[in-house]
Design a protein around this motif. Structure first.
Motif, PDB file in Angstrom:
ATOM      1  N   CYS A  42       0.813  -1.216   0.000  1.00  0.00           N
ATOM      2  CA  CYS A  42       0.000   0.000   0.000  1.00  0.00           C
ATOM      3  C   CYS A  42       0.849   1.269   0.000  1.00  0.00           C
ATOM      4  CB  CYS A  42      -0.979   0.001   1.173  1.00  0.00           C
ATOM      5  SG  CYS A  42      -0.229  -0.024   2.808  1.00  0.00           S
ATOM      6  N   TYR A  43       2.157   1.143   0.212  1.00  0.00           N
ATOM      7  CA  TYR A  43       3.083   2.268   0.082  1.00  0.00           C
ATOM      8  C   TYR A  43       3.871   2.194  -1.232  1.00  0.00           C
ATOM      9  CZ  TYR A  43       2.368   3.802   4.913  1.00  0.00           C
ATOM     10  OH  TYR A  43       1.830   4.286   6.089  1.00  0.00           O
ATOM     11  N   ASP A  54      -1.863  -4.626   3.658  1.00  0.00           N
ATOM     12  CA  ASP A  54      -2.626  -3.641   2.888  1.00  0.00           C
ATOM     13  C   ASP A  54      -4.070  -3.557   3.380  1.00  0.00           C
ATOM     14  OD1 ASP A  54      -0.293  -3.448   1.439  1.00  0.00           O
ATOM     15  OD2 ASP A  54      -1.042  -4.560  -0.293  1.00  0.00           O
ATOM     16  N   ALA A  57      -4.600  -1.215   6.170  1.00  0.00           N
ATOM     17  CA  ALA A  57      -4.736   0.166   5.712  1.00  0.00           C
ATOM     18  C   ALA A  57      -6.127   0.428   5.138  1.00  0.00           C
ATOM     19  CB  ALA A  57      -3.664   0.477   4.666  1.00  0.00           C
ATOM     20  N   GLU A  58      -6.655  -0.535   4.394  1.00  0.00           N
ATOM     21  CA  GLU A  58      -8.002  -0.384   3.836  1.00  0.00           C
ATOM     22  C   GLU A  58      -9.050  -0.255   4.933  1.00  0.00           C
ATOM     23  OE1 GLU A  58      -8.456  -3.837   1.453  1.00  0.00           O
ATOM     24  OE2 GLU A  58      -6.913  -3.250  -0.002  1.00  0.00           O
ATOM     25  N   ARG A  62      -3.844   5.110   6.775  1.00  0.00           N
ATOM     26  CA  ARG A  62      -2.431   5.020   6.411  1.00  0.00           C
ATOM     27  C   ARG A  62      -1.823   6.413   6.494  1.00  0.00           C
ATOM     28  NH1 ARG A  62      -0.262   5.654   1.242  1.00  0.00           N
ATOM     29  NH2 ARG A  62      -2.280   5.224   0.268  1.00  0.00           N
TER      30      ARG A  62
END
Length: 454
Positions: A42-43, A54, A57-58, A62
């Protein structure tokens, strides 16, 4: 019975210690060893899929401007634990033999009389555990470090860099051994098993858990390459280790779901410092610097927080500047518990920012010290080597040596990759920030030089 629900006026009168246990969130801090911001999908990471990280983060927030307290393990962990800048607790680099600690002008272990976030949660009635890498004292020839329980943990499982390492993962005094009963490639699985067991044994009691895996630190030893030590610091070894770490984090999160704890559990995911090796800065998302550097690649870390009960999912915060030292006061505030009596730290209460209720800019400056003499490790690429002090003040980041030399200034809003030193264009800012960070260093540098560990 939830007293506050039925008598809401009483909530303002009850001490926090009397709040119902089911109102207080559980807290899990997943603190990865040597993970770069560019390792995570996700980065922008592309080494191996990280769907479970990820998904955190969803399901939460983030952050793009989160900093560790140091560019190497021990001081980073001390900063998170105490809420104090590591220079102020006398830990300057990774803790090793006594002679090496003296050369780096640091103590042999974190003083157990200093603040501890875990202790604050323990005093508020939480079950507390540390599972994974410790590295805040003990191991090698340091045999007088305080037990981990002195820092507010009811129980622990730790690696060889600790006062009481788990025999299952420390057959020898090194990161791993072929003689370990739990093999290197199954260590995070073991930590997940022990974490789940801890949580199950404290059903009905709020818990605070440090889950600190160490397998992203070299050597990377996937089972397929266990006998090929010449490959242990290469990308073919790194990728399966990263994938396995992600799988185990997914297994841990699934266990929280199955126990019905997800809604009221804060899960934080971050790293202690930048990567090494960095694979030509790809693991640092092309930021300048790596582990052992005060450039962004050494201290700007991935940071994700998930708390379904209070945090709206799918958020990205690009504006707020946060640091590991902020977690102690912020998490206590979110949990509705007090910090330890008399606590005065460098961190600020950014509870609203962590909950996604604000993206306020930082009100206080962040400062770092690393690499004051030749005994400190430094990045292999000279371009990544930094002066030994740094300060982040608003949009400005200054790097400078303790004697005021080699000042370098960067506008972090325009130049996150630190390619354009604008010190010559802003002499007043350079003077102001240099004087502040150098005075801080001069005031605190002697805190790391006692003859005995404490």
């Amino acid at each position: 019975m939830n007293i506050r629900k039925h008598l809401p006026w009483l909530g303002a009168l009850l001490p926090v210690a009397q709040l119902q246990a089911d109102e207080r969130p559980n807290v899990v801090i997943i603190y990865i060893d040597d993970m770069g911001i560019g390792d995570v999908g996700c980065y922008g990471g592309r080494f191996a899929p990280t769907p479970n990280i990820d998904r955190l983060a969803e399901d939460g927030i983030r952050f793009e401007q989160y900093y560790s307290a140091a560019p190497v393990s021990s001081p980073s962990r001390c900063g998170l634990t105490t809420g104090l800048f590591p220079l102020e607790v006398g830990i300057n680099t990774f803790l090793h033999e006594r002679a090496g600690n003296r050369k780096c002008e640091q103590r042999d272990y974190l003083d157990d009389s200093l603040p501890s976030m875990a202790r604050a949660f323990q005093q508020a009635g939480y079950a507390t555990a540390h599972i994974g890498k410790w590295h805040m004292g003990g191991g090698r020839d340091v045999d007088d470090a305080p037990p981990i329980t002195n820092y507010g943990f009811d129980e622990y499982v730790s690696t060889y860099e600790s006062p009481d390492p788990d025999p299952a993962i420390t057959a020898t005094r090194w990161i791993w051994s072929a003689k370990d009963s739990v093999k290197r490639w199954r260590r995070t699985e073991y930590f997940v098993d022990r974490s789940i067991d801890f949580i199950k044994r404290h059903k009905g009691q709020p818990f605070f858990l440090n889950f600190w895996p160490d397998d992203m630190h070299t050597p990377w030893v996937p089972e397929s390459l266990a006998k090929k030590n010449k490959t242990w610091e290469t990308q073919p070894a790194f990728e399966p280790v990263l994938a396995e770490l992600d799988r185990q984090i997914g297994r841990f999160v699934k266990a929280l779901d199955e126990m019905g704890l997800t809604e009221n559990t804060i899960v934080i995911f971050s790293s202690d410092n930048g990567p090494a090796p960095s694979f030509k800065s790809v693991r640092a998302a092309h930021l300048r610097g790596t582990k052992n550097s005060l450039y962004e690649g050494g201290i700007r870390m991935p940071f994700i927080i998930k708390y379904p009960k209070k945090i709206k999912p799918g958020q990205v915060n690009e504006r707020s500047v946060l640091c590991a030292v902020d977690l102690y006061p912020s998490l206590c505030a979110i949990a509705g518990i007090p910090t330890e009596k008399g606590y005065k730290g460098d961190g600020q209460n950014y509870a609203k920012v962590l909950l996604g209720k604000s993206d306020a800019k930082r009100k206080t400056d962040l400062m770092w010290d690393f690499g004051r003499n030749k005994h400190f490790a430094s990045p292999g690429n000279p371009y990544d080597r930094s002066p030994h002090l740094a300060i982040r003040s608003g949009k400005w980041k200054l790097l400078v040596n303790g004697d005021g030399s080699d000042a370098r200034l960067y506008d972090m809003e325009k130049d996150r990759y630190e390619k354009n030193d604008v010190a010559a264009d802003h002499p007043k800012i350079v003077k102001k920030l240099s004087e502040k960070v150098c005075a801080w260093y001069a005031q605190n540098r002697s805190k790391g030089v006692p003859a005995t560990g404490k």
